[in-house]
Design a protein around this motif. Structure first.
Motif: not given
Length: 183
Positions: A34-57
């Motif tokens: 619930k609530g509106s998403p809060v976005f943060h600026t990133i310089e690298s993205l943690l995205l391992p091959p065995d996981g499902k992306p949990a982030t909104v880009l």
């Protein structure tokens, strides 16, 4: 030069010549119930091959209008491509063709002002592309977003094109320590 000649030269110049992109960033937001998403600026993205992306880009561009008039109907086209490599290998991957191509319309940009333009990344297309890569034994080690303010007749591309590359980290998320009962 005569005043009439100067006036004709000023009128012949395109009025939209002042549109430029001054900055670009990639932002993420962890999905919440619930609530509106809060976005943060990133310089690298943690995205391992065995996981499902949990982030909104999303990408965020700052578009400036240094021209003499208010600009309306500005079209921004953007694409996302991945630098892929075989899972379990070292070295740098190879850039693939863009897997996502979209456009965003900005209705109005005031004269002498800048406006932040959010470019949302289609989550369904991103997850689908990652699934295809994983099934082929590949995974991205970087994502690149290219954006362009669509030019109009008679103008060049100077200041209208921007590229933002973000490395993708594969390290798995840290495991939680097992809960032990206190004696």
């Amino acid at each position: 030069m005569t005043p009439a000649l100067l006036l004709s030269m000023a009128l012949a110049a395109p009025s939209w010549a002042g549109m430029t992109v001054s900055s670009a960033a990639l932002q993420v937001s962890i999905t919440a119930k619930k609530g509106s998403p809060v976005f943060h600026t990133i310089e690298s993205l943690l995205l391992p091959p065995d996981g499902k992306p949990a982030t909104v880009l999303r990408a965020v561009l700052t578009v400036d209008n240094e021209g003499p008039r208010v600009e309306s109907g500005v079209v921004i086209r953007f694409s996302i491509s991945a630098r892929v490599k075989r899972i379990g290998t070292d070295g740098e991957g190879a850039w693939s063709v863009p897997f996502l191509l979209e456009e965003r319309h900005v209705p109005r940009v005031a004269r002498g002002r800048g406006v932040a333009v959010n470019l949302p990344v289609n989550r369904v297309a991103l997850v689908g592309h990652l699934k295809k890569l994983r099934s082929a034994g590949l995974w991205p080690d970087a994502l690149r977003i290219d954006a362009l303010i669509e030019p109009r007749k008679g103008e060049d591309l100077a200041g209208r094109v921007v590229t933002k590359t973000v490395p993708v980290e594969w390290r798995p998320a840290p495991a939680r320590a097992p809960q032990t009962a206190a004696p």
